[in-house]
Structures are given as structure tokens and as C-alpha cells.
Design a protein around this motif. Structure first.
Motif, PDB file in Angstrom:
ATOM      1  N   TYR A 171      -7.608   4.601  -0.446  1.00 15.41           N
ATOM      2  CA  TYR A 171      -8.274   4.123  -1.870  1.00 15.41           C
ATOM      3  C   TYR A 171      -8.095   2.831  -0.840  1.00 15.41           C
ATOM      4  O   TYR A 171      -8.830   1.427  -1.053  1.00 15.41           O
ATOM      5  CB  TYR A 171      -7.976   4.651  -2.529  1.00 15.41           C
ATOM      6  CG  TYR A 171      -8.817   3.612  -4.080  1.00 15.41           C
ATOM      7  CD1 TYR A 171     -10.843   3.594  -3.735  1.00 15.41           C
ATOM      8  CD2 TYR A 171      -7.858   2.350  -4.943  1.00 15.41           C
ATOM      9  CE1 TYR A 171     -10.882   2.400  -4.527  1.00 15.41           C
ATOM     10  CE2 TYR A 171      -8.807   1.894  -5.041  1.00 15.41           C
ATOM     11  CZ  TYR A 171     -10.487   2.141  -5.211  1.00 15.41           C
ATOM     12  OH  TYR A 171     -11.076   0.969  -6.235  1.00 15.41           O
ATOM     13  N   ARG A 172      -6.827   1.942  -0.602  1.00 14.79           N
ATOM     14  CA  ARG A 172      -6.223   0.932  -0.834  1.00 14.79           C
ATOM     15  C   ARG A 172      -6.621   0.406   0.461  1.00 14.79           C
ATOM     16  O   ARG A 172      -7.320  -1.214  -0.029  1.00 14.79           O
ATOM     17  CB  ARG A 172      -4.837   0.962  -1.268  1.00 14.79           C
ATOM     18  CG  ARG A 172      -4.379   0.357  -2.830  1.00 14.79           C
ATOM     19  CD  ARG A 172      -2.526   0.604  -2.714  1.00 14.79           C
ATOM     20  NE  ARG A 172      -2.599  -0.579  -3.016  1.00 14.79           N
ATOM     21  CZ  ARG A 172      -2.124  -1.725  -3.433  1.00 14.79           C
ATOM     22  NH1 ARG A 172      -2.849  -2.086  -4.469  1.00 14.79           N
ATOM     23  NH2 ARG A 172      -2.141  -2.860  -2.491  1.00 14.79           N
ATOM     24  N   LYS A 173      -5.939   0.914   1.897  1.00 12.86           N
ATOM     25  CA  LYS A 173      -6.700   0.478   2.796  1.00 12.86           C
ATOM     26  C   LYS A 173      -8.084   0.543   3.097  1.00 12.86           C
ATOM     27  O   LYS A 173      -8.752  -0.679   3.040  1.00 12.86           O
ATOM     28  CB  LYS A 173      -6.202   1.497   3.969  1.00 12.86           C
ATOM     29  CG  LYS A 173      -4.558   1.927   4.214  1.00 12.86           C
ATOM     30  CD  LYS A 173      -4.506   0.337   4.618  1.00 12.86           C
ATOM     31  CE  LYS A 173      -3.075   0.199   5.030  1.00 12.86           C
ATOM     32  NZ  LYS A 173      -2.964  -0.776   5.166  1.00 12.86           N
ATOM     33  N   TRP A 174      -8.976   1.416   2.341  1.00  9.57           N
ATOM     34  CA  TRP A 174     -10.275   1.245   2.276  1.00  9.57           C
ATOM     35  C   TRP A 174     -11.139   0.058   1.573  1.00  9.57           C
ATOM     36  O   TRP A 174     -11.563  -0.967   1.763  1.00  9.57           O
ATOM     37  CB  TRP A 174     -11.158   2.517   1.958  1.00  9.57           C
ATOM     38  CG  TRP A 174     -12.645   2.601   1.214  1.00  9.57           C
ATOM     39  CD1 TRP A 174     -13.199   2.323   2.792  1.00  9.57           C
ATOM     40  CD2 TRP A 174     -13.720   2.150   0.920  1.00  9.57           C
ATOM     41  NE1 TRP A 174     -15.056   2.749   2.534  1.00  9.57           N
ATOM     42  CE2 TRP A 174     -15.022   2.587   1.135  1.00  9.57           C
ATOM     43  CE3 TRP A 174     -13.393   2.193  -1.165  1.00  9.57           C
ATOM     44  CZ2 TRP A 174     -15.701   2.306  -0.078  1.00  9.57           C
ATOM     45  CZ3 TRP A 174     -14.076   2.036  -1.757  1.00  9.57           C
ATOM     46  CH2 TRP A 174     -14.823   2.068  -1.415  1.00  9.57           C
ATOM     47  N   ARG A 175     -10.132  -0.150   0.619  1.00  8.31           N
ATOM     48  CA  ARG A 175     -10.944  -1.434  -0.357  1.00  8.31           C
ATOM     49  C   ARG A 175     -10.350  -2.053  -0.135  1.00  8.31           C
ATOM     50  O   ARG A 175     -11.799  -3.860   0.051  1.00  8.31           O
ATOM     51  CB  ARG A 175      -9.860  -1.241  -2.024  1.00  8.31           C
ATOM     52  CG  ARG A 175     -10.172  -1.963  -3.136  1.00  8.31           C
ATOM     53  CD  ARG A 175      -9.837  -1.483  -3.862  1.00  8.31           C
ATOM     54  NE  ARG A 175      -8.699  -3.396  -3.802  1.00  8.31           N
ATOM     55  CZ  ARG A 175      -7.874  -3.278  -4.446  1.00  8.31           C
ATOM     56  NH1 ARG A 175      -7.847  -1.887  -5.798  1.00  8.31           N
ATOM     57  NH2 ARG A 175      -6.142  -3.959  -4.455  1.00  8.31           N
ATOM     58  N   ALA A 176     -10.052  -2.174   1.069  1.00  4.96           N
ATOM     59  CA  ALA A 176      -9.343  -4.038   2.220  1.00  4.96           C
ATOM     60  C   ALA A 176     -10.089  -4.078   2.792  1.00  4.96           C
ATOM     61  O   ALA A 176      -9.884  -5.242   3.361  1.00  4.96           O
ATOM     62  CB  ALA A 176      -7.937  -3.569   2.064  1.00  4.96           C
ATOM     63  N   ARG A 177     -10.968  -3.601   3.362  1.00  5.04           N
ATOM     64  CA  ARG A 177     -11.142  -4.198   3.966  1.00  5.04           C
ATOM     65  C   ARG A 177     -12.807  -4.449   3.976  1.00  5.04           C
ATOM     66  O   ARG A 177     -12.738  -4.618   3.422  1.00  5.04           O
ATOM     67  CB  ARG A 177     -11.966  -2.733   5.519  1.00  5.04           C
ATOM     68  CG  ARG A 177     -12.166  -0.858   4.151  1.00  5.04           C
ATOM     69  CD  ARG A 177     -12.908  -0.075   5.767  1.00  5.04           C
ATOM     70  NE  ARG A 177     -13.659   0.398   4.274  1.00  5.04           N
ATOM     71  CZ  ARG A 177     -14.781   0.882   5.605  1.00  5.04           C
ATOM     72  NH1 ARG A 177     -15.217   0.128   6.040  1.00  5.04           N
ATOM     73  NH2 ARG A 177     -15.435   1.439   4.257  1.00  5.04           N
ATOM     74  N   ASP A 234       0.940  -1.246  -0.027  1.00  5.20           N
ATOM     75  CA  ASP A 234      -0.393   0.044  -0.185  1.00  5.20           C
ATOM     76  C   ASP A 234       0.829   1.243  -0.021  1.00  5.20           C
ATOM     77  O   ASP A 234       0.550   1.989  -0.807  1.00  5.20           O
ATOM     78  CB  ASP A 234      -0.754   0.040   1.041  1.00  5.20           C
ATOM     79  CG  ASP A 234      -2.002  -1.201   1.079  1.00  5.20           C
ATOM     80  OD1 ASP A 234      -2.030  -1.275  -0.330  1.00  5.20           O
ATOM     81  OD2 ASP A 234      -2.118  -1.675   1.862  1.00  5.20           O
TER      82      ASP A 234
END
Length: 147
Positions: free
Chosen positions: A141-147, A91
């Protein structure tokens, strides 16, 4: 009687890694808060602007402070990379790459427009902060998408 579950080696290592990560974040946050307060206080209670005040320091002091800041930043980056896992690393790499690409597109584009007389000279600080914001948005965005 039910036995409590035992903590495996992997869980223990993960807990230590997370604890080390948050300790590093806390230390960096604390240092940033102290420096931010000190510079903010000095700027608010001093008639000399910060840029001019730095010009009043001897060269050796400016170079020493700069070297210390670069060394602290380098160490912080190294410690942070050691503390995070491969998902966080990926990320961070995406966010860093996005920031670099934003800067690599914004600066030359603005420079060309300035040379053509369409805009003024590039504002390096504005481009720098827009690039950081773009990288942070990609990271988020990558963190949000991974949840």
C-alpha cells in the motif's frame, strides 16, 4: 553539435545503489529457488516426510545448518538495508511494524479463545503467515500510494 548531458555524481551513486539492490535481490531469489527446488524434489521423491528426515540427521548437522541459515539471513538483512534508500527503509519499517502488531494481536487473542474453549489451540504457522501477509499488504500500500 549538441553535447550529451553529463552524468552527475548523485545520478552515478543512485545507479550504483539500484544495481547493488537488484543484485542482492537476484542472489537471494536464486538461493531461495535452488533451496526450494532441492527440498521440493527431495520431498516429492522420498517416502520420508521432511520433518522425520530432519530428525534422522545428527544434532551437530541440524545445529550447523540452522546456524548457517541464521547467519545468511542476518547478512542478507544487513546487505539489504545498506542497499536501499531512506524511502524504502521507511516502507520496510511500516511493513515490519504492521507484521509485528498483527502477530501481537492474533496470537494472544487466539490463545484466550482457546483457553475459553471457543476455538482450538493457536496455529502458530497460520498466525505467522497471516502476519507476514498483513505486513506485505501495508508495504505494498505504501509503495502504491507513493507512485
Amino acid at each position: 553539435m549538441i553535447e550529451p548531458p553529463t552524468v552527475g555524481e548523485g545520478e552515478r551513486l543512485e545507479r550504483e545503489r539500484r544495481r547493488r539492490y537488484w543484485r542482492i535481490v537476484g542472489i537471494l531469489l536464486g538461493i531461495g529457488m535452488v533451496l526450494g527446488f532441492a527440498f521440493g524434489f527431495a520431498g516429492a521423491h522420498n517416502d520420508v516426510p521432511l520433518g522425520e528426515a530432519a530428525g534422522m540427521l545428527p544434532d551437530w548437522a541440524v545445529l550447523s545448518l540452522l546456524a548457517a541459515a541464521i547467519a545468511a539471513f542476518t547478512y542478507s538483512c544487513w546487505a539489504f538495508i545498506r542497499a536501499i534508500d531512506e524511502v524504502d527503509l521507511a516502507d520496510n519499517l511500516w511493513g515490519s511494524t504492521a507484521s509485528y502488531y498483527a502477530y501481537a494481536v492474533l496470537f494472544p487473542s487466539w490463545w484466550v479463545l482457546g483457553q475459553a474453549g471457543i476455538t482450538g489451540e493457536p496455529d502458530h504457522w497460520l498466525i505467522f503467515f497471516v502476519s507476514l501477509a498483513f505486513g506485505l499488504a501495508v508495504y505494498g500500500y505504501r509503495k502504491w500510494r507513493a507512485r
